[in-house]
Design a protein around this motif. Structure first.
Motif, PDB file in Angstrom:
ATOM      1  N   ILE A  94      87.804  21.161 -35.960  1.00 35.86           N
ATOM      2  CA  ILE A  94      87.863  22.545 -36.457  1.00 35.86           C
ATOM      3  C   ILE A  94      87.716  22.588 -37.983  1.00 35.86           C
ATOM      4  CG2 ILE A  94      89.386  24.543 -36.768  1.00 35.86           C
ATOM      5  CD1 ILE A  94      90.514  23.875 -33.957  1.00 35.86           C
ATOM      6  N   ASN A  95      88.472  21.706 -38.667  1.00 37.22           N
ATOM      7  CA  ASN A  95      88.410  21.669 -40.132  1.00 37.22           C
ATOM      8  C   ASN A  95      87.056  21.192 -40.634  1.00 37.22           C
ATOM      9  OD1 ASN A  95      91.207  22.256 -41.526  1.00 37.22           O
ATOM     10  ND2 ASN A  95      91.670  21.182 -39.628  1.00 37.22           N
ATOM     11  N   SER A  96      86.432  20.306 -39.877  1.00 34.78           N
ATOM     12  CA  SER A  96      85.100  19.839 -40.244  1.00 34.78           C
ATOM     13  C   SER A  96      84.095  20.981 -40.186  1.00 34.78           C
ATOM     14  CB  SER A  96      84.667  18.704 -39.305  1.00 34.78           C
ATOM     15  OG  SER A  96      83.346  18.316 -39.577  1.00 34.78           O
ATOM     16  N   LYS A  97      84.216  21.830 -39.167  1.00 36.77           N
ATOM     17  CA  LYS A  97      83.324  22.986 -39.032  1.00 36.77           C
ATOM     18  C   LYS A  97      83.508  23.952 -40.212  1.00 36.77           C
ATOM     19  CE  LYS A  97      81.596  22.082 -34.898  1.00 36.77           C
ATOM     20  NZ  LYS A  97      80.150  21.763 -34.711  1.00 36.77           N
ATOM     21  N   LYS A 104      77.508  22.427 -49.609  1.00 33.65           N
ATOM     22  CA  LYS A 104      76.090  22.596 -49.911  1.00 33.65           C
ATOM     23  C   LYS A 104      75.367  21.262 -50.074  1.00 33.65           C
ATOM     24  CE  LYS A 104      76.616  27.068 -50.061  1.00 33.65           C
ATOM     25  NZ  LYS A 104      76.080  27.909 -48.965  1.00 33.65           N
ATOM     26  N   ASP A 105      76.126  20.233 -50.434  1.00 38.79           N
ATOM     27  CA  ASP A 105      75.531  18.922 -50.689  1.00 38.79           C
ATOM     28  C   ASP A 105      75.065  18.290 -49.366  1.00 38.79           C
ATOM     29  OD1 ASP A 105      76.068  15.728 -50.949  1.00 38.79           O
ATOM     30  OD2 ASP A 105      75.371  16.575 -52.848  1.00 38.79           O
ATOM     31  N   GLU A 106      73.804  17.839 -49.324  1.00 38.66           N
ATOM     32  CA  GLU A 106      73.222  17.310 -48.091  1.00 38.66           C
ATOM     33  C   GLU A 106      73.932  16.041 -47.617  1.00 38.66           C
ATOM     34  OE1 GLU A 106      70.944  18.439 -46.048  1.00 38.66           O
ATOM     35  OE2 GLU A 106      70.796  20.290 -47.207  1.00 38.66           O
ATOM     36  N   LYS A 107      74.309  15.182 -48.551  1.00 39.20           N
ATOM     37  CA  LYS A 107      74.991  13.936 -48.178  1.00 39.20           C
ATOM     38  C   LYS A 107      76.345  14.222 -47.551  1.00 39.20           C
ATOM     39  CE  LYS A 107      72.793  10.764 -51.460  1.00 39.20           C
ATOM     40  NZ  LYS A 107      73.020   9.808 -52.586  1.00 39.20           N
ATOM     41  N   ASN A 108      77.068  15.143 -48.152  1.00 38.11           N
ATOM     42  CA  ASN A 108      78.381  15.505 -47.602  1.00 38.11           C
ATOM     43  C   ASN A 108      78.246  16.187 -46.234  1.00 38.11           C
ATOM     44  OD1 ASN A 108      79.821  14.475 -49.774  1.00 38.11           O
ATOM     45  ND2 ASN A 108      79.811  16.403 -50.896  1.00 38.11           N
ATOM     46  N   LEU A 109      77.207  17.014 -46.085  1.00 36.18           N
ATOM     47  CA  LEU A 109      76.955  17.652 -44.793  1.00 36.18           C
ATOM     48  C   LEU A 109      76.634  16.608 -43.723  1.00 36.18           C
ATOM     49  CD1 LEU A 109      74.850  20.800 -45.783  1.00 36.18           C
ATOM     50  CD2 LEU A 109      77.067  20.795 -44.630  1.00 36.18           C
ATOM     51  N   SER A 110      75.890  15.588 -44.138  1.00 36.73           N
ATOM     52  CA  SER A 110      75.556  14.503 -43.205  1.00 36.73           C
ATOM     53  C   SER A 110      76.819  13.759 -42.770  1.00 36.73           C
ATOM     54  CB  SER A 110      74.572  13.539 -43.871  1.00 36.73           C
ATOM     55  OG  SER A 110      74.277  12.470 -43.017  1.00 36.73           O
ATOM     56  N   LEU A 112      79.870  15.006 -42.708  1.00 36.00           N
ATOM     57  CA  LEU A 112      80.628  15.913 -41.834  1.00 36.00           C
ATOM     58  C   LEU A 112      80.034  15.955 -40.426  1.00 36.00           C
ATOM     59  CD1 LEU A 112      81.275  18.851 -44.342  1.00 36.00           C
ATOM     60  CD2 LEU A 112      83.015  17.346 -43.341  1.00 36.00           C
ATOM     61  N   ASN A 113      78.710  15.876 -40.357  1.00 33.56           N
ATOM     62  CA  ASN A 113      78.058  15.836 -39.038  1.00 33.56           C
ATOM     63  C   ASN A 113      78.434  14.576 -38.272  1.00 33.56           C
ATOM     64  OD1 ASN A 113      76.670  18.279 -39.135  1.00 33.56           O
ATOM     65  ND2 ASN A 113      74.949  17.396 -40.259  1.00 33.56           N
ATOM     66  N   ARG A 114      78.533  13.455 -39.002  1.00 32.61           N
ATOM     67  CA  ARG A 114      78.933  12.205 -38.362  1.00 32.61           C
ATOM     68  C   ARG A 114      80.385  12.285 -37.867  1.00 32.61           C
ATOM     69  NH1 ARG A 114      75.680   9.746 -42.408  1.00 32.61           N
ATOM     70  NH2 ARG A 114      77.473   9.255 -43.722  1.00 32.61           N
ATOM     71  N   ILE A 115      81.227  12.987 -38.643  1.00 27.15           N
ATOM     72  CA  ILE A 115      82.619  13.197 -38.220  1.00 27.15           C
ATOM     73  C   ILE A 115      82.639  14.005 -36.927  1.00 27.15           C
ATOM     74  CG2 ILE A 115      84.789  14.384 -38.777  1.00 27.15           C
ATOM     75  CD1 ILE A 115      84.285  13.647 -41.717  1.00 27.15           C
ATOM     76  N   ASP A 116      81.808  15.053 -36.876  1.00 31.50           N
ATOM     77  CA  ASP A 116      81.705  15.894 -35.674  1.00 31.50           C
ATOM     78  C   ASP A 116      81.271  15.065 -34.465  1.00 31.50           C
ATOM     79  OD1 ASP A 116      82.616  18.315 -36.448  1.00 31.50           O
ATOM     80  OD2 ASP A 116      80.669  19.216 -36.820  1.00 31.50           O
ATOM     81  N   GLU A 117      80.275  14.235 -34.668  1.00 34.11           N
ATOM     82  CA  GLU A 117      79.764  13.406 -33.576  1.00 34.11           C
ATOM     83  C   GLU A 117      80.837  12.431 -33.085  1.00 34.11           C
ATOM     84  OE1 GLU A 117      76.317  11.554 -35.180  1.00 34.11           O
ATOM     85  OE2 GLU A 117      75.121  13.408 -35.205  1.00 34.11           O
ATOM     86  N   SER A 118      81.588  11.857 -34.018  1.00 34.66           N
ATOM     87  CA  SER A 118      82.667  10.938 -33.649  1.00 34.66           C
ATOM     88  C   SER A 118      83.765  11.668 -32.885  1.00 34.66           C
ATOM     89  CB  SER A 118      83.261  10.282 -34.903  1.00 34.66           C
ATOM     90  OG  SER A 118      82.299   9.498 -35.563  1.00 34.66           O
TER      91      SER A 118
END
Length: 284
Positions: A94-97, A104-110, A112-118
């Motif tokens: 939830i907090n990741s979403k 806005k930073d692409e690296k940080n978004l990437s 966060l996406n990996r956190i979501d996938e995990s």
């Protein structure tokens, strides 16, 4: 064989031997006092069998109670642990979403996406473990559901996994009554195998026709000599692939439980076709 199994076998052997000794003592006493002939054979035999059964029941109940209590405690602990695992993972997700909406930073978004996938992987593992526990204690409920919803959900779930493979499926409503979560696992495993063992730019065709759910791929196929053992636990057609070879064993166990006839046709290096006859579980 683990320690608990050894303890159970030893305890059971002690109870059986002790019960036999008591029955033999009573047998000697009865034959000494009343004799043993055709007139009293049946009542004496029935009495001794009843005595042995009652003795075994009460002795085993007292002796095995600690073992059964220990199993119950472990089961309850696993359930509690799973429940506690689910809560923090959902909180992280939830907090990741929330952070993704602000970042806005692409690296940080990437990241966060990996956190979501995990988190998704952990929640999926949680669901599998919860299902396995329910399966062991025989507390799985059946319900009527449309398998087309399961198929579409699985296709969406494994969209990224399929890469360059084309999947053809014409939606068709078909309602069965069975264990819904178990059927989802079955289809997920069939789809994952069709993707994993397919060829580059291959295809997968999913069809529901005449009570048959079929999944055909243009993959590596299965050698004819191995068709009779592919449902064995830990078996893998390709020893270099990832996984531990449990998928088809899970599918076979589910089909056996609900009397679903599963058939496999294959041509080595050309295609494989898995067919599930759902007529026996079709919701009328």
């Amino acid at each position: 064989m683990n320690i608990k199994q050894k303890d159970f076998m030893i305890s059971n052997m002690i109870v059986v031997i002790f019960t036999i000794l008591i029955v033999l003592i009573f047998y000697n006493f009865i034959t000494a006092e009343f004799g043993f002939d055709q007139n009293n054979f049946l009542p004496v035999t029935l009495f001794l069998l009843l005595l042995g059964g009652v003795l075994y029941y009460f002795l085993s109940a007292q002796l095995f109670e600690p073992l059964f209590k220990s199993e119950e405690n472990i089961e309850n602990h696993i359930k509690e642990t799973l429940h506690e695992l689910n809560t923090p993972v959902a909180t992280i997700q939830i907090n990741s979403k929330i952070l993704q909406k602000k970042e806005k930073d692409e690296k940080n978004l990437s990241r966060l996406n990996r956190i979501d996938e995990s988190c998704d992987s952990l929640l999926n593992l949680y669901n599998q473990m919860e299902y396995s526990i329910k399966e062991q204690i025989d507390s799985i409920s059946t319900e009527a559901f449309d398998i087309s919803e399961i198929i579409e959900k699985s296709l969406l779930k494994h969209h990224d996994l399929k890469a360059d493979i084309s999947i053809f499926y014409e939606k068709k409503s078909y309602i069965i009554k069975a264990d819904k979560n178990g059927f989802e696992r079955v289809f997920d495993n069939l789809l994952i195998n069709a993707i994993k063992y397919n060829k580059k730019n291959g295809t997968i065709t999913i069809q529901i026709k005449d009570d048959i759910l079929s999944i055909k791929d243009t993959g590596i196929g299965i050698d004819t000599k191995n068709l009779f053992q592919i449902f064995d636990k830990y078996y893998q057609e390709n020893n270099h692939s990832s996984g531990v070879g449990l998928g088809l064993n899970i599918i076979k166990a589910y089909c056996d439980r609900y009397k679903i006839d599963i058939k496999i046709d294959s041509l080595k290096d050309e295609w494989s076709l898995f067919s599930l006859n759902l007529k026996g579980v079709k919701w009328q």
